[in-house]
Write an enzyme that holds these catalytic residues in place. Structure first.
Site, PDB file in Angstrom:
ATOM      1  CG  ASP A   1       3.172  -2.223  -2.728  1.00  0.00           C
ATOM      2  OD1 ASP A   1       2.778  -1.170  -3.253  1.00  0.00           O
ATOM      3  OD2 ASP A   1       3.720  -2.255  -1.605  1.00  0.00           O
TER       4      ASP A   1
ATOM      5  CG  HIS B   1       4.940   0.776   0.294  1.00  0.00           C
ATOM      6  ND1 HIS B   1       4.121   0.290  -0.705  1.00  0.00           N
ATOM      7  CD2 HIS B   1       4.339   1.917   0.731  1.00  0.00           C
ATOM      8  CE1 HIS B   1       3.082   1.093  -0.848  1.00  0.00           C
ATOM      9  NE2 HIS B   1       3.199   2.095   0.001  1.00  0.00           N
TER      10      HIS B   1
ATOM     11  CB  VAL C   1      -0.453   1.384   7.393  1.00  0.00           C
ATOM     12  CG1 VAL C   1      -1.084   1.939   6.126  1.00  0.00           C
ATOM     13  CG2 VAL C   1      -0.996  -0.006   7.700  1.00  0.00           C
TER      14      VAL C   1
END
Ligand code: NAD
Ligand code: LMR
Length: 329
Positions: A160, A188, A128
């Site tokens: 997302d 990301h 993460v």
């Protein structure tokens, strides 16, 4: 039922605070599965971590079997079957996620190696901490040196996907549960590709229901791509509740599987065999999960020339990030 061991890094941070009670309440591993939570923090945060552990016990979650607080990665990952790699610095206003590579990248060499040495052989780790894709790549390389393969590590783009799904529902004035099959391709970062080509609203093509190509291109995509910054600007802190929720859904789908006929988006180690994505980067793709911790890339989806070009931009960015951390690989 025998407890399973779950490790969470950065457990005293914002995301950790939102994540721990939900793991202890069965949100990931099910309502009957007891858990041992092993919480990793850096030395200066150990006192705060003790407070977090106290509060966790004060929730009296019936599934909580034990809590271990430590600053030793090998102790934290000992026998872990699931690992949430959250511990890393968040970006502040005016920063891009890739600005965090220098600060956060080195965390993932030590932790990738410690997972390979100490965790269960079937461990699944979700990264993460940002920049998530390339931190995951760093962990993969470190773990590989100790015999653990890349399939054990994935990075999170579920947030997302959730953001995109909710934006489509809002635009169509449809219940969120009636929106499905969103795809996030790539990094990301702002180059991610929120692809609605296969998305459905009420089971129909999302593009037909929305019927506003300009909105999809000029409003929807930038909103999803820059949502992390919008949250930071509004809250003064990066997303925490939504990030914790996405991490829960990411791990739950690996653990219990995706629904038949559906998929999720997960950033996985690219073998170079799918959609022209270069080998050796961690790239978000649609996957199905059978429920044994593994994933399969959804193959054969049509991609327009426009989507392919955007996917390449995101792949190129990830290749550049890989070059920037070459010394850590
Ligand atoms: P935070 O600063 O509140 O918490 C991070 C915690 O990690 C701190 O308690 C810190 O002490 C700890 N930490 C730092 N180095 C560590 C190490 N080596 N080992 C163990 N713990 C360590 O930050 P946060 O809001 O919880 O965010 C954590 C990370 O998640 C950030 O990098 C943020 O950018 C990222 N994030 C990613 C997504 C995503 O979608 N992938 C979403 C939100 C946030
Ligand atoms: C997010 O997308 O909310 C996180 O990655 C935090 C950030 O820096 O954008």
């Amino acid at each position: 039922m025998r407890p399973i061991t779950v490790s969470i890094t950065g457990a005293a941070g914002n995301i950790g605070y939102a994540l721990l009670p939900r793991i202890a309440s069965g949100a990931v591993f099910g309502p009957d599965q007891p858990v041992v939570l092993k919480l990793l923090e850096i030395e200066p945060a150990m006192k705060a971590l003790d407070g977090v552990a106290m509060e966790l016990y004060d929730c009296a979650p019936p599934l909580l079997h034990d809590v271990v607080c430590t600053s030793d990665p090998e102790e934290a990952f000992g026998d872990a079957q699931a690992v949430f790699m959250v511990g890393a610095m968040p970006r502040g206003p005016g920063m891009e996620r890739s600005d965090l590579l220098r600060a956060n990248g080195p965390i993932f060499t030590g932790q990738g190696a410690a997972i390979a040495k100490a965790a269960a052989k079937d461990v699944r780790a979700v990264v993460v901490g940002n920049p998530a894709n390339t931190n995951c790549l760093i962990a993969i390389h470190a773990a590989k040196k100790h015999g653990l393969g890349p399939e054990h590590f994935t990075a999170m783009t579920r947030l997302d996907m959730n953001r995109a799904t909710a934006q489509l529902a809002l635009k169509a004035k449809a219940p969120i549960r009636d929106v499905s099959h969103m795809i996030i391709w790539g990094n990301h970062s702002n180059t991610m590709v929120p692809d609605t080509t296969h998305a459905r609203i009420y089971g129909m093509p999302a593009g037909d229901v929305i019927n506003d190509a300009a909105w999809l291109k000029d409003s929807f995509s930038p909103t999803v791509q820059t949502r992390g910054k919008a949250i930071i600007d509004a809250r003064g802190k990066s997303s925490a509740k939504s990030a914790a929720h996405a991490a829960i859904e990411h791990m739950r789908q690996l653990w219990v599987g995706t629904e038949p006929g559906s998929w999720t988006s997960i950033a996985v180690y690219s073998t170079g065999k799918h959609y022209g994505i270069p080998e050796g980067i961690v790239y978000s793709v649609p996957v199905t999960c059978p429920g044994d911790g593994s994933y399969r890339v959804v193959e054969g989806l049509a991609c327009s020339a426009e989507v392919k070009a955007l996917m390449k931009v995101s792949a190129d960015e990830l290749v550049s990030e890989r070059e920037a951390v070459q010394s850590l690989l």
